[in-house]
Design an enzyme around this catalytic site. Structure first.
Site, PDB file in Angstrom:
ATOM      1  CE1 TYR A 105      14.829  70.343  42.603  1.00 18.67           C
ATOM      2  CE2 TYR A 105      14.741  69.829  40.263  1.00 18.67           C
ATOM      3  CZ  TYR A 105      15.453  70.208  41.384  1.00 18.67           C
ATOM      4  OH  TYR A 105      16.794  70.458  41.268  1.00 18.67           O
ATOM      5  CD  GLU A 192      17.483  72.086  44.087  1.00 15.62           C
ATOM      6  OE1 GLU A 192      18.138  71.188  43.566  1.00 15.62           O
ATOM      7  OE2 GLU A 192      17.441  72.277  45.316  1.00 15.62           O
TER       8      GLU A 192
END
Ligand code: GDP
Ligand code: MN
Length: 392
Positions: A105, A192
């Site tokens: 991530y 993101e």
């Protein structure tokens, strides 16, 4: 403003980040054709992904792989039209499927308290980052970018090593810095990549190659900064916006829906906030924040009334206008016109002071509107009207 994965990926590509090629299709036939192009280019599999502005598409069955054109068609047909968290899927992204070795991530957000961009990374990618943050906060690495220089090289390297991406240092640094650059380049609130993945592929000589690629992208843009980036407004997905928000923007009305039963129509953001406070003090709950803006004319007042009445929870309306460049008589005419058109009749209390207030008062009295001279009185009357049962 949230933008779709495909658009977010285009912005990342423009900033030099590694994103696998993709196409967007709105029909099953187009999706199949796109998949055929992937297979023709040598992809063993394709991935078909629902384009909706919600997370967790994978879990909901909105991200699926296919091994041949027929399967791609079947998968696209299952995803298009599917409902994900209340949103109907109208388009899909089609791309060669990545052979994922590991998922990470990497995300950047605006940290308002620190007045800096915060880069967050985790070796536990793929899954929802909120879950990781709640259960194992230590598994998230946090680094604040420099306020003027962006993410510095050493900061990007520190992030890469912390995630175990040492073997992919150069790519990881490029991606981390590009992510922060994307934030500032487009005035984003959030960028993101989840998953950022180590992907396995085969080189021309048959050897195995591992690369780092952005397989998903989520970007939220600052609405207030859209004026600085004319092209970005086109990325707004009207299919997924609340119709009330679309209507309000078209009319130049600043409108935010709330949960209460007293609809408020006010000119000026500060006065709108004050009006909401007074409604609360009088024991009621505002149904919305609504600023009709300066110099509003009758048609905009009527449009604002339609917005308020579209909310079935509204049981009374409080109109509070302080006439400066906004003329009280114009607002009064708008209210009279709006009431003549509206399908639902709810009690309305009007307070208009300032420019042309006398004329406004005369018009409203003639049309038998309930008026109030002070704001406290107006708020109390509106709350009482809502309590006594809404529609007359
Ligand atoms: P989200 O669930 O809405 O966040 O959608 P993602 O794009 O992140 O996809 C969810 C999951 O599907 C990812 O975490 C991957 O595990 C998987 N996935 C997405 N793209 C690919 C791909 O190209 N190949 C493979 N094998 N899996 C993928
Ligand atoms: Mn994802």
């Amino acid at each position: 403003m949230k933008i779709q994965e495909a658009d977010a990926k285009s912005l990342l590509l423009a900033q030099g980040l590694p994103v696998p090629a993709f196409e967007v299709a709105r029909t099953v036939a187009d999706a199949r054709a796109a998949a055929e192009r992937c297979f023709a280019a040598g992809a063993p599999k394709v991935v078909v992904k629902a384009q909706v502005l919600v997370g967790g598409r994978g879990k909901a069955g909105g991200v699926r792989l296919a091994g041949d054109p027929a399967e791609a068609e079947a998968v696209a047909s299952a995803i298009l039209g599917m409902d994900i968290k209340g949103i109907t899927v109208r388009k899909v992204l089609v791309a060669p499927a990545a052979d994922i070795v590991r998922e990470f991530y990497l995300g950047a957000v605006l940290d308002r308290a620190a007045r800096r961009i915060l880069l967050m990374g985790s070796a536990e990618g793929g899954v929802e980052i909120e879950q990781v943050a709640a259960e194992r906060p230590e598994a998230i690495v946090r680094i604040h970018a420099h306020p003027h220089l962006g993410l510095l090289d050493w900061q990007a390297r520190r992030m890469a090593f912390a995630l175990g991406l040492g073997p992919h240092l150069r790519a990881a640094v490029t991606i981390a810095r590009g992510l922060v650059r994307t934030m500032t380049a487009y005035d984003a609130d959030l960028v993101e990549i989840n998953p950022l993945a180590i992907v396995r592929s085969t080189a021309a000589d048959g050897s195995e190659v591992l690369t780092l690629e952005c397989l998903d992208a989520k970007i939220t843009l600052d609405d207030s900064a859209l004026g600085r980036h004319p092209g970005l407004e086109d990325l707004r997905d009207l299919d997924e916006e609340d119709p009330a928000d679309v209507a309000a923007r078209a009319e130049g009305i600043n409108f935010i829906k709330l949960d209460g039963s007293i609809g408020c129509m006010v000119n000026g953001a500060g006065l709108a906030m004050t009006t909401m406070d007074l409604v609360k003090r009088a024991g009621g709950e505002p149904a919305n924040f609504l600023d009709i803006g300066g110099g509003a004319r009758a048609d905009r007042v009527a449009a604002a009334m339609r917005l308020i009445l579209a909310d079935p929870k509204v049981e009374a309306i409080l109109v509070n206008i302080f006439g400066g460049i906004t003329r009280g008589d114009e607002v009064a005419r708008g209210l009279i016109e709006a009431r003549a058109q509206q399908e639902r009749d709810v009690p309305m209390v009007v307070r208009i002071v300032g420019t042309n207030a006398d004329e406004a008062g005369r018009l409203l009295t003639e049309a038998r509107f309930e008026t109030a001279s002070s704001l406290d009185e107006a708020a109390a009357k509106a709350v009482a009207a809502a309590r006594s049962g809404g529609s007359r």
